[in-house]
Write a protein that holds these residues in place. Structure first.
Motif, short mmCIF file in Angstrom:
data_model
loop_
_atom_site.label_atom_id
_atom_site.label_comp_id
_atom_site.label_asym_id
_atom_site.label_seq_id
_atom_site.Cartn_x
_atom_site.Cartn_y
_atom_site.Cartn_z
N CYS A 123 24.74 13.12 -12.89
CA CYS A 123 24.87 12.32 -11.67
C CYS A 123 26.17 11.54 -11.79
CB CYS A 123 23.69 11.39 -11.52
SG CYS A 123 22.10 12.27 -11.49
N VAL A 163 25.45 15.30 -7.58
CA VAL A 163 24.43 15.69 -8.54
C VAL A 163 24.59 17.17 -8.82
CG1 VAL A 163 21.96 15.85 -9.05
CG2 VAL A 163 22.83 13.94 -7.67
N PRO A 296 17.40 11.57 -8.31
CA PRO A 296 18.13 12.83 -8.45
C PRO A 296 17.21 14.04 -8.60
CG PRO A 296 18.15 11.66 -10.51
CD PRO A 296 17.52 10.74 -9.51
#
Length: 628
Positions: A123, A163, A296
């Motif tokens: 991320c 991501v 995420p």
């Protein structure tokens, strides 16, 4: 006020004893260059051999390690991302490609909740853009006048977050193609929600969002953090630079001026988007400067700006779990003479159900730090109705306190610091480490114990100790008072730097500590950002590391150097410490460097490509822990 000599402040009893022992160990050795191979008497636990401590066109890493460029600006993120064509850029393409100027990095293991070290999600924040390095025909001076609408929209889309799914294959890392987790959060198209005490407040409402609860985009995301329940926190920093217009012509003039909005933006965005003109949309800046939380592991989740954590130029959002399950979040406000903050949640985490923790950061107490000359520090709550935080001083509710967190901190008597950037807790000893990057504007009469140098061009590192912290003990991070001391003052010896006495034999000096992390042994890894001072100081930016306890305490070593004119960001280890991910930001950023004539063409070194910010994966040749 008498200017304090650095040794009066820096050397604690523990440091004096450790330094004396180390000095005795190396005194009989012949002189060696600072980058020489370490010898048997080297007091540091870090065994790597340092690369040459110089500025270069390309990156370099400690001997016995390899540095792999993993993903660069323009590389595909979304499944349908087109191939990068630097001469045919579009906002639609950039909205699906890896953004610009990567900063914070978090490695999130797959599966969720595991300690997997060879498969996970990366991320990555995208802080800002350098149009003069992204598009041909522009310079630093003329870019705001020359940029067209499509180029501006490319810039906006290049902000935000990426991501990607990554997997280790042998000693190399690969981006997993067509990953269901792959995602771009962009400042151009992604919808964010507001939550907490300020959500829906009149000062957050705009023509496009009369509810004050929905915002398009996130800006200037610098450092961040990871929550105990596996979500990512990304911090909005220098959002003021995107807005134009005269603050004095708005009802938010005091607020805007205190946050640095000066009327002229370094970006051309307001020429094409009214929301970046404060005379047309005076409340739009109030929707930035927050900490954003997103999941995420759920690519459909809506990211949320958590207003309870306060609004300022956030650097970091580092989480610590207390013994009773409540969560502490530390942040710095990255500007000269700004403050260090702490948030303590009202409620404990649910350790069995990660989704039950949604909204946990909407309730709690935000505080700001005061440092006293006796080596203690006090956390001062920013709570509406207490002390000076009342209607008489312009605060009608807790929402006002949070929107105007800087002004609230002024009124309660917080200590102005030398650019507090990253704030991280060492899991091995429970102490908190604050990167104070620099402050060239501090005058002799403004020095204090925690900021002991006037014209502090090189910065320093503070070490904070909560009650009960120690080896294997996290301590009481919710306590009202901590103790503090300075780990070291940065710079070279001539600058009044205070490192371990063996530094000139076995280590290296650094300047402008910015981000940091810890390895499994509790050693401190520091990334640096001198900006335009890198050439003047003749000190390379990159990754440095040191022990924080024992005979090698504050003996700093140089591990990885960024290419010319770049900044080092985002250090993140895998759980097994066998990979260190770092972010190389703005390679080639210099006043005379352009797309057509850059100061470096890292990492591609092709005549048809400009420099490209990139994520680098560092591993050890023998497969062992990085730095061993």
């Amino acid at each position: 006020m008498r200017r304090l000599d650095s040794t009066e402040i820096v050397l604690s009893r523990r440091q004096i004893l450790a330094a004396s022992a180390a000095a005795g160990a190396v005194a009989a050795l012949p002189g060696q260059a600072s980058a020489a191979k370490e010898g048997a008497s080297d007091p540091s636990s870090l065994a790597f051999r340092q690369p040459e401590h110089t500025i270069a066109d390309t990156h370099r890493v400690a001997a016995g390690h390899q540095a792999q460029v993993l993903i660069r600006w323009g590389d595909g993120v979304a499944v349908d991302a087109p191939a990068f064509d630097v001469f045919a850029q579009s906002a639609a393409a950039q909205d699906r490609q890896f953004g610009y100027n990567n900063d914070f990095v978090a490695f999130m293991p797959l599966p969720v909740g595991s300690l997997a070290s060879e498969h996970g999600l990366l991320c990555v924040n995208h802080e800002y853009t350098n149009a003069e390095l992204m598009f041909p025909g522009l310079t630093l001076k003329d870019k705001t006048e020359k940029l067209c609408r499509e180029q501006v929209d490319v810039e906006i889309a290049a902000h935000g977050h990426s991501v990607i799914e990554v997997r280790k294959n042998g000693q190399s890392w690969q981006v997993v193609a067509a990953s269901p987790f792959a995602r771009r959060l962009s400042a151009l198209t992604t919808e964010f929600q507001m939550s907490g005490p300020a959500a829906g407040h009149d000062r957050l409402k705009t023509k496009a969002d009369p509810s004050g609860r929905t915002v398009i985009g996130t800006l200037n995301n610098c450092a961040g953090g990871v929550t105990p329940w596996g979500t990512v926190l990304i911090a909005e920093e220098n959002f003021d630079t995107y807005f134009s217009g005269d603050p004095k012509k708005t009802p938010e003039s005091v607020n805007h001026i205190r946050l640095g909005i000066k009327g002229k933006s370094r970006y051309a965005w307001s020429r094409f988007h009214d929301r970046f003109d404060i005379e047309k949309e005076p409340n739009e800046p109030n929707r930035f400067g927050w900490v954003v939380e997103f999941d995420p592991y759920d690519p459909t989740s809506v990211p949320v700006k958590r207003t309870a954590l306060g609004r300022f130029k956030h650097e970091a959002a580092t989480c610590v779990t207390l013994a009773d399950g409540r969560v502490v979040v530390y942040s710095g406000d990255d500007e000269m003479f700004e403050y260090l903050y702490r948030f303590v949640s009202r409620d404990p985490i649910d350790r069995k159900n990660r989704r039950a923790n949604v909204g946990l950061l909407d309730h709690g107490t935000l505080s700001v730090a005061r440092f006293d000359k006796d080596g203690t520090m006090t956390w001062l709550p920013l709570v509406w109705g207490q002390g000076k935080l009342t209607a008489a001083n312009g605060f009608a509710s807790q929402a006002d306190v949070l929107i105007d967190a800087r002004r609230a901190a002024d009124l309660v008597g917080a200590t102005p610091m030398d650019r507090p950037e990253d704030v991280e807790t060492n899991p091995a000893n429970g102490r908190v480490y604050v990167m104070l990057t620099n402050n060239s504007q501090r005058k002799p009469e403004q020095v204090n114990g925690a900021n002991p140098r006037a014209d502090n061009r090189h910065g320093h590192v503070l070490e904070l100790t909560p009650p009960g912290a120690g080896k294997g003990r996290i301590g009481r991070h919710d306590a009202e008072r901590f103790r503090w001391e300075i780990l070291f003052l940065a710079g070279q010896r001539a600058d009044g730097a205070t490192y371990h006495p063996a530094t000139d034999k076995y280590g290296a000096w650094l300047s402008a500590p910015d981000n940091c992390t810890f390895d499994n042994r509790g050693r401190l890894w520091i990334s640096t950002d001198q900006g335009s001072n890198q050439r003047k100081n003749a000190i390379p930016d990159g990754m440095y590391a040191c022990d924080v306890d024992g005979p090698g305490r504050s003996l700093v070593k140089f591990f990885y150097g960024v290419p010319r004119d770049a900044e080092m960001c985002g250090p993140a280890f895998t759980p097994d410490n066998r990979t260190l991910f770092v972010a190389v930001q703005h390679p080639g950023e210099d006043k005379d460097s352009t797309f057509d004539r850059p100061s470096t063409r890292w990492p591609d070194f092709r005549p048809d490509l400009p420099p490209r910010p990139a994520i680098v994966a560092i591993t050890k040749d023998d497969g062992g822990p990085v730095g061993s």
